[in-house]
Motif scaffolding. Structure first.
Motif, PDB file in Angstrom:
ATOM      1  N   PRO A  17      56.838  43.471  -2.273  1.00 18.71           N
ATOM      2  CA  PRO A  17      56.774  43.225  -1.110  1.00 18.71           C
ATOM      3  C   PRO A  17      58.083  44.188  -0.588  1.00 18.71           C
ATOM      4  O   PRO A  17      58.976  44.425  -1.396  1.00 18.71           O
ATOM      5  CB  PRO A  17      57.062  41.816  -0.639  1.00 18.71           C
ATOM      6  N   HIS A  18      58.110  44.440   0.745  1.00 18.52           N
ATOM      7  CA  HIS A  18      59.503  44.894   1.312  1.00 18.52           C
ATOM      8  C   HIS A  18      60.372  44.099   0.951  1.00 18.52           C
ATOM      9  O   HIS A  18      61.529  44.454   0.498  1.00 18.52           O
ATOM     10  CB  HIS A  18      59.295  45.180   2.636  1.00 18.52           C
ATOM     11  N   LYS A  19      60.550  42.720   1.515  1.00 17.44           N
ATOM     12  CA  LYS A  19      61.491  41.557   1.271  1.00 17.44           C
ATOM     13  C   LYS A  19      60.768  40.404   1.106  1.00 17.44           C
ATOM     14  O   LYS A  19      60.112  39.867   2.173  1.00 17.44           O
ATOM     15  CB  LYS A  19      62.302  41.584   2.440  1.00 17.44           C
ATOM     16  N   TYR A  20      60.680  39.848  -0.192  1.00 15.47           N
ATOM     17  CA  TYR A  20      60.327  38.489  -0.493  1.00 15.47           C
ATOM     18  C   TYR A  20      60.511  37.582   0.329  1.00 15.47           C
ATOM     19  O   TYR A  20      61.886  37.406   0.667  1.00 15.47           O
ATOM     20  CB  TYR A  20      60.407  38.229  -2.002  1.00 15.47           C
ATOM     21  N   THR A  21      59.643  36.611   0.868  1.00  6.66           N
ATOM     22  CA  THR A  21      60.090  35.349   1.239  1.00  6.66           C
ATOM     23  C   THR A  21      60.179  34.415   0.128  1.00  6.66           C
ATOM     24  O   THR A  21      59.652  34.563  -0.865  1.00  6.66           O
ATOM     25  CB  THR A  21      58.699  34.863   2.407  1.00  6.66           C
ATOM     26  N   GLU A  22      61.021  33.227   0.652  1.00  2.86           N
ATOM     27  CA  GLU A  22      61.164  32.340  -0.593  1.00  2.86           C
ATOM     28  C   GLU A  22      59.871  31.736  -1.200  1.00  2.86           C
ATOM     29  O   GLU A  22      59.823  31.553  -2.196  1.00  2.86           O
ATOM     30  CB  GLU A  22      62.104  31.084   0.163  1.00  2.86           C
ATOM     31  N   ILE A  23      58.811  31.591  -0.226  1.00  2.00           N
ATOM     32  CA  ILE A  23      57.744  30.896  -0.495  1.00  2.00           C
ATOM     33  C   ILE A  23      56.942  32.085  -1.382  1.00  2.00           C
ATOM     34  O   ILE A  23      55.970  31.704  -2.401  1.00  2.00           O
ATOM     35  CB  ILE A  23      56.857  30.204   0.512  1.00  2.00           C
ATOM     36  N   GLY A  24      56.958  33.242  -0.924  1.00  2.00           N
ATOM     37  CA  GLY A  24      56.304  34.464  -1.640  1.00  2.00           C
ATOM     38  C   GLY A  24      56.823  34.543  -2.956  1.00  2.00           C
ATOM     39  O   GLY A  24      55.702  34.645  -4.074  1.00  2.00           O
ATOM     40  N   TRP A  25      58.144  34.441  -3.354  1.00  3.46           N
ATOM     41  CA  TRP A  25      58.615  34.575  -4.757  1.00  3.46           C
ATOM     42  C   TRP A  25      58.264  33.375  -5.602  1.00  3.46           C
ATOM     43  O   TRP A  25      58.010  33.328  -6.681  1.00  3.46           O
ATOM     44  CB  TRP A  25      59.883  34.672  -4.657  1.00  3.46           C
ATOM     45  N   HIS A  26      58.107  32.325  -4.901  1.00  5.66           N
ATOM     46  CA  HIS A  26      57.589  31.013  -5.582  1.00  5.66           C
ATOM     47  C   HIS A  26      56.419  30.998  -5.918  1.00  5.66           C
ATOM     48  O   HIS A  26      56.083  30.649  -7.118  1.00  5.66           O
ATOM     49  CB  HIS A  26      57.995  29.870  -4.505  1.00  5.66           C
ATOM     50  N   ASN A  27      55.630  31.562  -4.993  1.00  2.09           N
ATOM     51  CA  ASN A  27      54.168  31.648  -5.559  1.00  2.09           C
ATOM     52  C   ASN A  27      53.725  32.508  -6.746  1.00  2.09           C
ATOM     53  O   ASN A  27      52.870  32.427  -7.329  1.00  2.09           O
ATOM     54  CB  ASN A  27      53.095  31.796  -4.335  1.00  2.09           C
ATOM     55  N   PHE A  28      54.522  33.755  -6.331  1.00  2.25           N
ATOM     56  CA  PHE A  28      54.488  34.877  -7.493  1.00  2.25           C
ATOM     57  C   PHE A  28      54.831  34.233  -8.845  1.00  2.25           C
ATOM     58  O   PHE A  28      54.151  34.555  -9.858  1.00  2.25           O
ATOM     59  CB  PHE A  28      55.182  35.981  -7.161  1.00  2.25           C
ATOM     60  N   GLN A  29      56.070  33.619  -8.864  1.00  2.00           N
ATOM     61  CA  GLN A  29      56.284  33.049 -10.346  1.00  2.00           C
ATOM     62  C   GLN A  29      55.401  32.072 -10.793  1.00  2.00           C
ATOM     63  O   GLN A  29      54.872  31.781 -11.683  1.00  2.00           O
ATOM     64  CB  GLN A  29      57.780  32.227 -10.055  1.00  2.00           C
ATOM     65  N   ASN A  30      54.852  30.986  -9.832  1.00  3.67           N
ATOM     66  CA  ASN A  30      53.873  30.138 -10.253  1.00  3.67           C
ATOM     67  C   ASN A  30      52.658  30.816 -10.807  1.00  3.67           C
ATOM     68  O   ASN A  30      51.876  30.276 -11.627  1.00  3.67           O
ATOM     69  CB  ASN A  30      53.436  29.236  -8.787  1.00  3.67           C
ATOM     70  N   ILE A  55      51.875  35.312   3.230  1.00  2.00           N
ATOM     71  CA  ILE A  55      53.251  34.817   3.456  1.00  2.00           C
ATOM     72  C   ILE A  55      54.280  35.307   2.477  1.00  2.00           C
ATOM     73  O   ILE A  55      55.303  34.500   2.546  1.00  2.00           O
ATOM     74  CB  ILE A  55      53.015  33.190   3.413  1.00  2.00           C
ATOM     75  N   ASP A  56      53.891  36.357   1.817  1.00  2.00           N
ATOM     76  CA  ASP A  56      54.951  36.689   0.717  1.00  2.00           C
ATOM     77  C   ASP A  56      56.057  37.631   1.174  1.00  2.00           C
ATOM     78  O   ASP A  56      57.201  38.045   0.486  1.00  2.00           O
ATOM     79  CB  ASP A  56      54.285  37.219  -0.636  1.00  2.00           C
ATOM     80  N   ASP A  57      55.696  38.504   2.045  1.00  2.00           N
ATOM     81  CA  ASP A  57      56.877  39.519   2.844  1.00  2.00           C
ATOM     82  C   ASP A  57      57.130  39.271   4.029  1.00  2.00           C
ATOM     83  O   ASP A  57      56.539  38.860   5.108  1.00  2.00           O
ATOM     84  CB  ASP A  57      55.973  40.683   2.912  1.00  2.00           C
ATOM     85  N   ARG A  58      58.542  39.458   4.240  1.00  2.00           N
ATOM     86  CA  ARG A  58      59.074  39.110   5.606  1.00  2.00           C
ATOM     87  C   ARG A  58      58.741  40.035   6.968  1.00  2.00           C
ATOM     88  O   ARG A  58      59.063  39.734   7.897  1.00  2.00           O
ATOM     89  CB  ARG A  58      60.812  38.994   5.324  1.00  2.00           C
ATOM     90  N   ILE A  59      58.176  40.928   6.546  1.00  2.00           N
ATOM     91  CA  ILE A  59      57.723  42.072   7.398  1.00  2.00           C
ATOM     92  C   ILE A  59      56.412  41.952   7.861  1.00  2.00           C
ATOM     93  O   ILE A  59      56.030  42.632   8.910  1.00  2.00           O
ATOM     94  CB  ILE A  59      57.917  43.703   6.856  1.00  2.00           C
TER      95      ILE A  59
END
Length: 403
Positions: free
Chosen positions: A123-136, A307-311
């Motif tokens: 993503p352009h800029k990960y959201t906190e929940i987006g990065w969390h779900n990516f790791q999960n 919900i993973d990208d702030r843009i």
């Protein structure tokens, strides 16, 4: 005689709303365009004689026409042809770890016995929940390559796409569409799976008749004069913006001869399995640890979609400006089609949330693109099509509403 009002973007001048869901005939077909098409008329969602949109028509077909057992048998046969015999990767699944890609990769591996390599265009800029779900997603038992494009170039292309096309998401969409076939060529893995075809949501309904993505979506000429990114030719990006030609490669169409040698096939899992975004969410939540956001998404009532990208919220706000279709409309329309909510509920949700401005990450995204708030509103107001917008007492107002 009624006043003639110009319609931008080749949109229909008469605004109609689907009688079944809440989408309007202003929804454009979403395609990756490498050429600068200017104001050439683009196809939009089709309506039948009863005022029903093609996406709703296809939703009916999913319930009454398609033999899903036969489609699943086709999927099993496809997997059997490609399944690795030596433990190597046998398919590629592009995605971010959102509900749809989480469902796609996990079910292919753990129900159908495939060994997918997941690949992610960052993503352009990960959201906190987006990065969390990516790791999960990865820790649910999947291998992954995270591909992050040149940050300096990506910011430039995002700004140009916003200023020239009012489409800040275009560089991401191009990368996301190309990454699966590109890694197919790089790793010589012929089979690629994306989730659903956009024809589910209003592209040409006939696209749903075939399981594969047309090669024209990811293969075309690499001539720098006819290729456009962010509304600027690749040649001009090099000469006027001092872009290193080598840095453009991730955004350029793929050499078809390489993919033909590999035998690349890009399939939609939604052709074989009955696609339902909310059911994908339930599956991903149970099997990959996918979590919804703690708050609803700006511009909608949803907490689990994109919900993973702030843009993301700004992207949907630009569709509201250009087409009169905001995020709540997109979310509510597909939930009506999947019989999760009624049309009356959808209308109320659109009325309440569609026009909401995405303020949470607004200044952060302005900084990312390198533009001022004044420039932002200049671009936005110039993008308002006269047939959709009017000014009343100095404030902009949509001329047409589903409610």
């Amino acid at each position: 005689m009624s006043e003639h009002l110009e319609a931008y973007y080749g949109l229909p001048e008469e605004v109609k709303f689907c009688k079944r869901c809440v989408i309007s005939n202003q929804r454009p077909s979403s395609v990756v365009e490498f050429k600068n098409r200017g104001t050439e008329k683009k196809p939009t969602i089709e309506f039948d004689d009863q005022g029903i949109c093609s996406a709703c028509t296809f939703a009916d077909m999913k319930e009454t026409v398609i033999d899903w057992k036969a489609r699943e048998a086709e999927l099993i046969e496809l997997c059997n042809r490609h399944r690795s015999k030596d433990g190597g990767y046998d398919c590629i699944v592009p995605g971010s770890g959102g509900k749809d890609s989480a469902f796609t990769a996990h079910i292919l591996k753990y129900k159908y016995g495939m060994n997918p390599l997941t690949v992610t265009w960052a993503p352009h800029k990960y959201t906190e929940i987006g990065w969390h779900n990516f790791q999960n997603w990865i820790h649910s038992g999947l291998d992954n390559i995270l591909y992050t494009p040149n940050g300096k170039l990506h910011r430039l292309l995002t700004r140009l796409a916003f200023e020239n096309l009012v489409h800040p998401f275009q560089p991401f969409i191009i990368g996301q569409r190309l990454i699966g076939p590109r890694f197919s060529g790089l790793y010589r893995i012929p089979l690629v799976f994306y989730g659903e075809n956009q024809a589910e949501y209003g592209n040409n309904i006939k696209e749903n008749d075939r399981p594969t993505m047309a090669p024209s979506f990811y293969e075309t000429t690499r001539d720098l004069d006819s290729l456009f990114l962010g509304g600027v030719s690749a040649r001009d990006l090099i000469s006027q913006y001092q872009v290193d030609p080598r840095d453009l490669n991730p955004y350029l169409p793929i050499d078809g001869s390489v993919l033909r040698e590999v035998g690349t096939e890009v399939h939609y899992l939604g052709y074989y399995l009955k696609w339902d975004p909310q059911e994908c969410y339930y599956y991903a939540s149970e099997h990959t640890g996918f979590q919804v956001n703690v708050e609803r998404t700006e511009g909608s009532y949803s907490k689990y979609s994109s919900i993973d990208d702030r843009i993301d919220p700004l992207h949907y706000y630009t569709t509201f400006i250009k087409f009169g279709i905001g995020r709540a409309t997109y979310d509510a329309a597909q939930e009506v089609r999947n019989q999760k909510i009624t049309r009356e509920e959808a209308v109320a949700l659109v009325k309440r949330y569609d026009a909401e401005f995405p303020s949470k990450y607004f200044h952060e995204i302005l900084e990312y693109m390198g533009i001022t708030e004044e420039r932002f509103w200049e671009v936005i107001d110039q993008a308002r099509s006269p047939h959709l917008w009017e000014q009343v007492n100095g404030e902009w107002r949509l001329r047409h509403h589903v409610y």
